[in-house]
Design an enzyme around this catalytic site. Structure first.
Site, short mmCIF file in Angstrom:
data_model
loop_
_atom_site.label_atom_id
_atom_site.label_comp_id
_atom_site.label_asym_id
_atom_site.label_seq_id
_atom_site.Cartn_x
_atom_site.Cartn_y
_atom_site.Cartn_z
CG ASP A 246 -21.48 -15.80 -41.22
OD1 ASP A 246 -20.44 -15.14 -41.04
OD2 ASP A 246 -21.70 -16.89 -40.67
CG ASP A 292 -20.73 -18.67 -35.39
OD1 ASP A 292 -21.33 -17.98 -36.21
OD2 ASP A 292 -19.55 -19.03 -35.55
#
Length: 395
Positions: A246, A292
């Protein structure tokens, strides 16, 4: 940003990666978009409402998906396909992620993300999104139907005539006959499918944000419910790898941002910042990627199953990780809002969701026990049962 992907129906390893991935590859930063409403200055009230709505929606699939994952796990152990959570088919049973799968996933996710980036550079964005809309229409209808199934079972009265159906496709004949599709369903499932199809048509033609969120919540809940980490170490490997993934793709390149802006699919939750001004017709959105939610969510669900295995009538690790998720997501929003720059959400969520439960385990003296907890994949359980039966016969 976070990642996750739509369920892929291939090999066991790819299945986990698939589900977690499309979700990830498509939202530049899960939360990056939280502030990405071009040239629109939101009011403080609108911003607070949008952020609050996103946080609330993110918590729903994690909380209820974790609870349903416990029922799913019990169903697997009991071998009962008609368990309360509505499992009737092998496709509804959990997919177990091993340490090997977890180690491979960031690499697979990176390849998929970069592949999408090249696709959008080479081919027309309009046609790609048309194909994706059709694909996610079918996937979303099935996911929403599966999500609604347990609720419908409680709504319908006992006197309701619930007929059973079976969809069976086979190949070959005689001893060489093999099943291609064997799907069992009932009248209640058909009602769920009908309602989900209405939502799907609404999304397909209007792309309304409420329809998008219904599909997004269904994807996230199914991901948390059906993707099972086999132990805490595997969870740490997965979250650690995606932490690096990420950060790299958000801060190191513009690939994830480009894909997120080009990709039109219900792989993110959205909430309008101008809802107070324009009502349901609002068009300036704050966004949160499903990655997420799903990635930390499957780890939180594992800790709930660990709590259940302790048989202490306590949910200490589940609640500590759940609160850690709220803290991490709140910190992401705060940093992003303060510096006016996209943030990789896993940069904050991973340390919080892993660190809080580990600290609690250290304080309680259960750290070793937590890392020794193991969930056996269904196929391994079946082979163990077969070997034990054969041993009994030999004796």
């Amino acid at each position: 940003m976070s990642e996750a992907e739509p369920v892929s129906a291939s090999a066991p390893e790819a299945a986990a990666a698939a589900v977690l991935e499309a979700l990830n590859a498509t939202d530049s930063n899960g939360t990056e978009a939280l502030n990405a409403t071009a040239k629109f200055v939101a009011t403080p009230e609108g911003t607070a409402l949008a952020y609050g709505g996103l946080v609330f929606m993110a918590l729903l699939p994690i909380f209820f998906g974790a609870i349903r994952s416990v029922s799913c796990s019990k169903s697997k152990e009991l071998g009962d396909n008609d368990y309360d959570s509505g499992f009737r088919n092998a496709s509804d049973m959990p997919e177990t992620i091993t340490s090997r799968d977890a180690a491979r996933f960031p690499i697979i996710a990176s390849c998929t993300l970069f592949g999408l980036y090249l696709f959008f550079k080479v081919f027309s964005q309009e046609y790609i999104n048309l194909l994706l809309s059709i694909y996610f229409f079918g996937l979303g209808v099935l996911a929403l139907s599966h999500t609604m199934s347990p609720l419908m079972s409680r709504i319908f009265p006992a006197s309701f005539s619930n007929k059973q159906f079976q969809l069976l496709f086979t190949q070959g004949s005689g001893e060489s006959k093999e099943e291609i599709v064997n799907y069992e369903f009932d009248t209640k499932n058909l009602v769920c499918l009908l309602i989900s199809s209405v939502v799907g048509v609404w999304y397909l033609f209007k792309k309304h944000w409420i329809a998008n969120n219904l599909f997004g919540l269904a994807f996230a809940l199914n991901g948390v419910e059906l993707l099972h980490l086999n132990n805490v170490s595997t969870g740490c490997i997965l979250l650690g790898g995606l932490f690096v993934y990420d950060v790299f793709w958000v801060f190191g390149t513009n690939v994830m941002v480009t894909v997120a802006k080009s990709f039109e699919a219900p792989i993110k939750l959205v909430f309008p910042q101008d809802l107070l001004e324009k009502g349901l017709g609002a068009s300036n959105f704050a966004m949160l990627g499903l990655g997420d939610i799903v990635i930390p969510g499957i780890f939180i669900a594992l800790l709930l199953r660990f709590d259940v295995s302790l048989k202490k009538n306590s949910r200490t690790y589940f609640y500590s990780s759940f609160l850690a998720y709220i803290f991490g997501l709140g910190l992401t929003i705060f940093v992003m809002h303060t510096f006016k720059h996209a943030q990789p959400a896993l940069l904050y969520l991973v340390p919080a969701c892993v660190g809080f439960p580990v600290i609690v385990a250290l304080l309680k003296g259960e750290l070793t026990e937590m890392f020794r907890y193991e969930e056996t994949p269904p196929e391994e359980e079946g082979s163990k049962e077969e070997s034990s039966e054969s041993e009994k016969k030999d004796q």
